[in-house]
Scaffold this motif. Structure first.
Motif, PDB file in Angstrom:
ATOM      1  N   VAL A   1      29.021  -8.199 155.123  1.00  0.00           N
ATOM      2  CA  VAL A   1      29.390  -7.649 156.441  1.00  0.00           C
ATOM      3  C   VAL A   1      29.171  -6.133 156.451  1.00  0.00           C
ATOM      4  O   VAL A   1      28.670  -5.576 157.429  1.00  0.00           O
ATOM      5  CB  VAL A   1      30.862  -8.004 156.804  1.00  0.00           C
ATOM      6  CG1 VAL A   1      31.319  -7.264 158.060  1.00  0.00           C
ATOM      7  CG2 VAL A   1      31.011  -9.511 157.000  1.00  0.00           C
ATOM      8  N   ARG A   2      29.516  -5.489 155.328  1.00  0.00           N
ATOM      9  CA  ARG A   2      29.341  -4.036 155.236  1.00  0.00           C
ATOM     10  C   ARG A   2      27.869  -3.644 155.358  1.00  0.00           C
ATOM     11  O   ARG A   2      27.536  -2.554 155.791  1.00  0.00           O
ATOM     12  CB  ARG A   2      29.913  -3.564 153.890  1.00  0.00           C
ATOM     13  CG  ARG A   2      30.679  -2.267 154.003  1.00  0.00           C
ATOM     14  CD  ARG A   2      31.569  -2.021 152.808  1.00  0.00           C
ATOM     15  NE  ARG A   2      32.709  -2.936 152.763  1.00  0.00           N
ATOM     16  CZ  ARG A   2      33.048  -3.665 151.707  1.00  0.00           C
ATOM     17  NH1 ARG A   2      32.346  -3.619 150.599  1.00  0.00           N
ATOM     18  NH2 ARG A   2      34.106  -4.456 151.761  1.00  0.00           N
TER      19      ARG A   2
ATOM     20  N   GLY B   1      26.001 -13.085 161.367  1.00  0.00           N
ATOM     21  CA  GLY B   1      27.170 -13.625 160.650  1.00  0.00           C
ATOM     22  C   GLY B   1      28.402 -12.731 160.654  1.00  0.00           C
ATOM     23  O   GLY B   1      29.322 -12.946 159.870  1.00  0.00           O
ATOM     24  N   ALA B   2      28.455 -11.733 161.554  1.00  0.00           N
ATOM     25  CA  ALA B   2      29.597 -10.804 161.555  1.00  0.00           C
ATOM     26  C   ALA B   2      30.850 -11.483 162.111  1.00  0.00           C
ATOM     27  O   ALA B   2      30.750 -12.454 162.865  1.00  0.00           O
ATOM     28  CB  ALA B   2      29.254  -9.581 162.397  1.00  0.00           C
ATOM     29  N   PRO B   3      32.032 -10.955 161.766  1.00  0.00           N
ATOM     30  CA  PRO B   3      33.271 -11.550 162.304  1.00  0.00           C
ATOM     31  C   PRO B   3      33.425 -11.305 163.802  1.00  0.00           C
ATOM     32  O   PRO B   3      34.209 -11.969 164.449  1.00  0.00           O
ATOM     33  CB  PRO B   3      34.383 -10.812 161.549  1.00  0.00           C
ATOM     34  CG  PRO B   3      33.713 -10.152 160.401  1.00  0.00           C
ATOM     35  CD  PRO B   3      32.300  -9.898 160.788  1.00  0.00           C
TER      36      PRO B   3
ATOM     37  N   PHE C   1      20.102  -6.478 158.086  1.00  0.00           N
ATOM     38  CA  PHE C   1      19.488  -7.678 158.682  1.00  0.00           C
ATOM     39  C   PHE C   1      19.343  -7.510 160.187  1.00  0.00           C
ATOM     40  O   PHE C   1      18.383  -7.973 160.782  1.00  0.00           O
ATOM     41  CB  PHE C   1      20.344  -8.919 158.379  1.00  0.00           C
ATOM     42  CG  PHE C   1      20.544  -9.146 156.910  1.00  0.00           C
ATOM     43  CD1 PHE C   1      19.516  -9.643 156.126  1.00  0.00           C
ATOM     44  CD2 PHE C   1      21.754  -8.834 156.307  1.00  0.00           C
ATOM     45  CE1 PHE C   1      19.693  -9.835 154.767  1.00  0.00           C
ATOM     46  CE2 PHE C   1      21.932  -9.017 154.951  1.00  0.00           C
ATOM     47  CZ  PHE C   1      20.906  -9.518 154.174  1.00  0.00           C
ATOM     48  N   GLN C   2      20.310  -6.813 160.782  1.00  0.00           N
ATOM     49  CA  GLN C   2      20.272  -6.662 162.241  1.00  0.00           C
ATOM     50  C   GLN C   2      19.118  -5.769 162.668  1.00  0.00           C
ATOM     51  O   GLN C   2      18.513  -5.997 163.709  1.00  0.00           O
ATOM     52  CB  GLN C   2      21.607  -6.107 162.752  1.00  0.00           C
ATOM     53  CG  GLN C   2      22.701  -7.170 162.671  1.00  0.00           C
ATOM     54  CD  GLN C   2      24.074  -6.664 163.023  1.00  0.00           C
ATOM     55  OE1 GLN C   2      24.344  -5.470 162.940  1.00  0.00           O
ATOM     56  NE2 GLN C   2      24.951  -7.562 163.400  1.00  0.00           N
TER      57      GLN C   2
ATOM     58  N   GLU D   1      40.353  -4.070 162.500  1.00  0.00           N
ATOM     59  CA  GLU D   1      39.223  -3.543 161.720  1.00  0.00           C
ATOM     60  C   GLU D   1      37.885  -3.770 162.427  1.00  0.00           C
ATOM     61  O   GLU D   1      37.001  -2.921 162.381  1.00  0.00           O
ATOM     62  CB  GLU D   1      39.215  -4.225 160.349  1.00  0.00           C
ATOM     63  CG  GLU D   1      38.404  -3.454 159.326  1.00  0.00           C
ATOM     64  CD  GLU D   1      38.724  -3.934 157.914  1.00  0.00           C
ATOM     65  OE1 GLU D   1      39.915  -4.037 157.561  1.00  0.00           O
ATOM     66  OE2 GLU D   1      37.768  -4.218 157.175  1.00  0.00           O
ATOM     67  N   PHE D   2      37.745  -4.923 163.087  1.00  0.00           N
ATOM     68  CA  PHE D   2      36.458  -5.213 163.736  1.00  0.00           C
ATOM     69  C   PHE D   2      36.524  -5.007 165.258  1.00  0.00           C
ATOM     70  O   PHE D   2      35.618  -5.406 165.971  1.00  0.00           O
ATOM     71  CB  PHE D   2      36.005  -6.642 163.375  1.00  0.00           C
ATOM     72  CG  PHE D   2      35.784  -6.808 161.901  1.00  0.00           C
ATOM     73  CD1 PHE D   2      34.683  -6.230 161.289  1.00  0.00           C
ATOM     74  CD2 PHE D   2      36.690  -7.500 161.116  1.00  0.00           C
ATOM     75  CE1 PHE D   2      34.477  -6.343 159.912  1.00  0.00           C
ATOM     76  CE2 PHE D   2      36.504  -7.620 159.736  1.00  0.00           C
ATOM     77  CZ  PHE D   2      35.392  -7.044 159.135  1.00  0.00           C
TER      78      PHE D   2
END
Ligand code: AMP
Ligand code: FES
Ligand code: ZN
Ligand code: ZN
Length: 312
Positions: free
Chosen positions: A259-260, A183-185, A265-266, A40-41
């Motif tokens: 995360v979605r 904070g993303a995976p 924030f980015q 997924e990531f």
């Protein structure tokens, strides 16, 4: 409690998914949770050269085991911080070493005291810093260094859903936008030829990782770092567990809905994404002329920064 899939005796209840599973189906399910995160990531592929940062604890050892079972090319890295209380660092190293032997994979070992003549707690004391902050800077530095020197494509850590949700809660509470951007995976390489950073256990909880180790007979260090007592992250985990008890799935929703929407924030942080400088001493990307690692360890231009490591 019956297994949702085979109606056999369940060994774990997963209220957040409204089900329970037997040993065999829980094992399958853990492999699927990790595969789901990787796919997924878009974390890495079967061709990737993967460096697993292992602490000797349940999360990173479970992760290493699952990656090996899924057919990934994964070596380990253990950083001995020289924490003598409770024999914490040496015991942790022993768990990492024996696991590496068990799966027959290479384990890089960095010994901080050997490299710098001082342990993390000693260095922190002389600098009047908290051990955890000296520890964080040093671990990050060596993970990056080994990944760069040994041409790894990705560094993976054993951060799980509890870790990620607790960090998120702390960062939201104080609106730390710069941390909220990170904070993303999965963080892809900043530049081509660099390495990414991945957390393939984000769909798994602390409890699930512990049960996995138990089922597979993977021994791991059960004690916590003596310096983690009273850490705020433990308080956030406790609060989130209370919420989860009454609202199963809340932790998952809290983290993955963030995360979605992480680009919100980015976008704010985009211009500052790349450290603009190179550390004058060690050459690592840095926000200042001298990076935080070289400042911590007082490495002047003549200071010899050795990076000795054992390889199993
Ligand atoms: P922590 O920050 O202690 O919660 O650990 C988070 C993750 O960092 C672990 O799951 C490991 O992947 C990695 N890690 C922590 N301590 C070490 C260590 N001493 N050496 C290598 N990796 C580590
Ligand atoms: Fe770094 Fe405890 S593991 S100070
Ligand atoms: Zn079953
Ligand atoms: Zn530096």
């Amino acid at each position: 409690m019956k297994c949702r899939i085979c109606a056999g005796k369940a060994i774990i209840g997963l209220p957040q998914h409204n089900m329970a599973l037997c040993a065999e189906h829980f094992d399958n399910w853990m492999l699927k949770r990790v595969s789901k995160a990787v796919d997924e990531f878009k974390m890495f592929s079967k061709k990737s050269n993967i460096l697993v940062a292992v602490s000797g604890g349940k999360d990173s050892l479970a992760l290493w085991d699952i990656l090996v079972r899924l057919g990934y090319n994964a070596s380990g890295l253990y950083i001995n911080l020289g924490i003598e209380e409770d024999d914490y660092s040496d015991e942790s190293e022993e768990f990492a070493r024996s696991f590496a032997e068990r799966v027959g994979r290479k384990l890089y070992i960095v010994d901080i005291e050997e490299n710098h003549g001082m342990s993390i707690p000693e260095k922190a004391y002389t600098k009047r810093r908290k051990p955890c902050s000296a520890c964080g800077v040093t671990k990050r530095y060596y993970m990056n260094k080994i990944a760069r020197n040994e041409s790894f494509d990705v560094i993976v850590t054993g951060h799980n859903l509890d870790d990620q949700a607790a960090a998120l809660l702390g960062n939201v509470l104080y609106w730390k936008i710069d941390y909220l951007a990170k904070g993303a995976p999965y963080s892809p390489p900043i530049e081509s030829g660099q390495f990414g950073k991945a957390k393939p256990l984000v769909f798994c909880t602390e409890k699930e990782d512990a049960v996995y180790c138990l089922l597979k007979g993977i021994p791991y260090i059960q004690k916590e770092c003596p310096y983690s007592k009273g850490a705020t992250s433990l308080r956030w985990k406790h609060i989130l567990n209370e919420i989860e008890e009454n609202s199963p799935g809340a932790k998952h929703a809290f983290y993955f809905d963030y995360v979605r929407n992480i680009d919100l924030f980015q976008a704010k942080e985009k211009e500052e994404e790349l450290p603009p400088l190179t550390c004058e001493i060690c050459g690592a990307p840095s926000w200042n002329y001298v990076c935080s690692f070289c400042r911590l360890w007082d490495l002047d231009k003549r200071g010899n920064l050795s990076c000795d490591m054992d390889q199993n």
